[in-house]
Write a protein that holds these residues in place. Structure first.
Motif, PDB file in Angstrom:
ATOM      1  N   ASP A 252     -41.673 -33.254  45.064  1.00  0.00           N
ATOM      2  CA  ASP A 252     -41.291 -33.308  46.477  1.00  0.00           C
ATOM      3  C   ASP A 252     -42.214 -34.249  47.255  1.00  0.00           C
ATOM      4  O   ASP A 252     -41.754 -35.011  48.108  1.00  0.00           O
ATOM      5  N   ARG A 253     -43.502 -34.202  46.958  1.00  0.00           N
ATOM      6  CA  ARG A 253     -44.457 -35.078  47.644  1.00  0.00           C
ATOM      7  C   ARG A 253     -44.247 -36.540  47.285  1.00  0.00           C
ATOM      8  O   ARG A 253     -44.477 -37.425  48.103  1.00  0.00           O
ATOM      9  N   VAL A 254     -43.822 -36.788  46.051  1.00  0.00           N
ATOM     10  CA  VAL A 254     -43.632 -38.154  45.574  1.00  0.00           C
ATOM     11  C   VAL A 254     -42.265 -38.699  45.978  1.00  0.00           C
ATOM     12  O   VAL A 254     -42.079 -39.898  46.101  1.00  0.00           O
ATOM     13  N   GLY A 255     -41.317 -37.797  46.198  1.00  0.00           N
ATOM     14  CA  GLY A 255     -39.961 -38.215  46.528  1.00  0.00           C
ATOM     15  C   GLY A 255     -39.111 -38.418  45.290  1.00  0.00           C
ATOM     16  O   GLY A 255     -38.292 -39.343  45.232  1.00  0.00           O
ATOM     17  N   THR A 256     -39.315 -37.579  44.302  1.00  0.00           N
ATOM     18  CA  THR A 256     -38.558 -37.661  43.063  1.00  0.00           C
ATOM     19  C   THR A 256     -38.164 -36.256  42.632  1.00  0.00           C
ATOM     20  O   THR A 256     -38.327 -35.302  43.386  1.00  0.00           O
ATOM     21  N   LYS A 257     -37.659 -36.126  41.424  1.00  0.00           N
ATOM     22  CA  LYS A 257     -37.233 -34.825  40.921  1.00  0.00           C
ATOM     23  C   LYS A 257     -38.288 -34.254  39.983  1.00  0.00           C
ATOM     24  O   LYS A 257     -39.086 -34.994  39.397  1.00  0.00           O
ATOM     25  N   GLN A 258     -38.260 -32.938  39.838  1.00  0.00           N
ATOM     26  CA  GLN A 258     -39.196 -32.249  38.948  1.00  0.00           C
ATOM     27  C   GLN A 258     -39.113 -32.799  37.534  1.00  0.00           C
ATOM     28  O   GLN A 258     -40.132 -32.962  36.847  1.00  0.00           O
ATOM     29  N   SER A 259     -37.912 -33.140  37.086  1.00  0.00           N
ATOM     30  CA  SER A 259     -37.746 -33.650  35.723  1.00  0.00           C
ATOM     31  C   SER A 259     -38.493 -34.970  35.510  1.00  0.00           C
ATOM     32  O   SER A 259     -38.962 -35.247  34.404  1.00  0.00           O
ATOM     33  N   ALA A 260     -38.627 -35.766  36.562  1.00  0.00           N
ATOM     34  CA  ALA A 260     -39.376 -37.022  36.448  1.00  0.00           C
ATOM     35  C   ALA A 260     -40.861 -36.738  36.238  1.00  0.00           C
ATOM     36  O   ALA A 260     -41.513 -37.388  35.417  1.00  0.00           O
ATOM     37  N   ILE A 261     -41.385 -35.744  36.959  1.00  0.00           N
ATOM     38  CA  ILE A 261     -42.788 -35.378  36.780  1.00  0.00           C
ATOM     39  C   ILE A 261     -42.993 -34.811  35.379  1.00  0.00           C
ATOM     40  O   ILE A 261     -43.985 -35.131  34.708  1.00  0.00           O
ATOM     41  N   ALA A 262     -42.059 -34.006  34.909  1.00  0.00           N
ATOM     42  CA  ALA A 262     -42.149 -33.456  33.556  1.00  0.00           C
ATOM     43  C   ALA A 262     -42.198 -34.589  32.524  1.00  0.00           C
ATOM     44  O   ALA A 262     -42.970 -34.521  31.561  1.00  0.00           O
ATOM     45  N   ARG A 263     -41.395 -35.629  32.717  1.00  0.00           N
ATOM     46  CA  ARG A 263     -41.423 -36.773  31.791  1.00  0.00           C
ATOM     47  C   ARG A 263     -42.787 -37.456  31.813  1.00  0.00           C
ATOM     48  O   ARG A 263     -43.324 -37.823  30.774  1.00  0.00           O
ATOM     49  N   PHE A 264     -43.347 -37.641  33.000  1.00  0.00           N
ATOM     50  CA  PHE A 264     -44.649 -38.296  33.113  1.00  0.00           C
ATOM     51  C   PHE A 264     -45.748 -37.483  32.450  1.00  0.00           C
ATOM     52  O   PHE A 264     -46.746 -38.024  31.991  1.00  0.00           O
ATOM     53  N   GLU A 265     -45.584 -36.159  32.411  1.00  0.00           N
ATOM     54  CA  GLU A 265     -46.576 -35.293  31.779  1.00  0.00           C
ATOM     55  C   GLU A 265     -46.303 -35.093  30.290  1.00  0.00           C
ATOM     56  O   GLU A 265     -47.019 -34.355  29.629  1.00  0.00           O
ATOM     57  N   ASP A 266     -45.303 -35.753  29.762  1.00  0.00           N
ATOM     58  CA  ASP A 266     -44.951 -35.668  28.343  1.00  0.00           C
ATOM     59  C   ASP A 266     -45.677 -36.783  27.598  1.00  0.00           C
ATOM     60  O   ASP A 266     -45.504 -37.963  27.895  1.00  0.00           O
TER      61      ASP A 266
END
Length: 99
Positions: free
Chosen positions: A54-68
């Protein structure tokens, strides 16, 4: 090669003469480091993936990908957005490749 159970020595022995494999391992290691840095920075702030998204302006799934650790689509602009949302900055450094 002398018998060993040290995983790093085994990998080194298997890849020493294979520059393509060394490059793949180096890239995979970098992806894992980036993923871990994002995860650690987010959790240190007490944020969920959704809250960071939400802070970045993207979806949770995008953050999950970055943490993969297997994700290899990191872009500098997205890393900067994530860092900014975590009140941090991205630092890039060039260094010699050890042979």
């Amino acid at each position: 090669m002398a018998k060993t159970s040290d995983a790093l020595k085994i990998i080194d022995g298997l890849t020493r003469d294979d520059s393509e494999m060394e490059n793949l391992i180096r890239e995979a290691s970098l992806n894992a480091i980036v993923a871990q840095l994002i995860y650690e920075a987010r959790t240190a702030r007490g944020l969920t993936q959704k809250q960071l998204a939400d802070r970045v302006g993207t979806k949770q799934s995008a953050i999950a990908r970055f943490e993969d650790a297997d994700y290899d689509g990191h872009s500098l602009s997205m890393l900067q957005k994530i860092a900014g949302a975590l009140n941090q900055k991205v630092e890039i450094k060039f260094s010699a490749i050890s042979s």
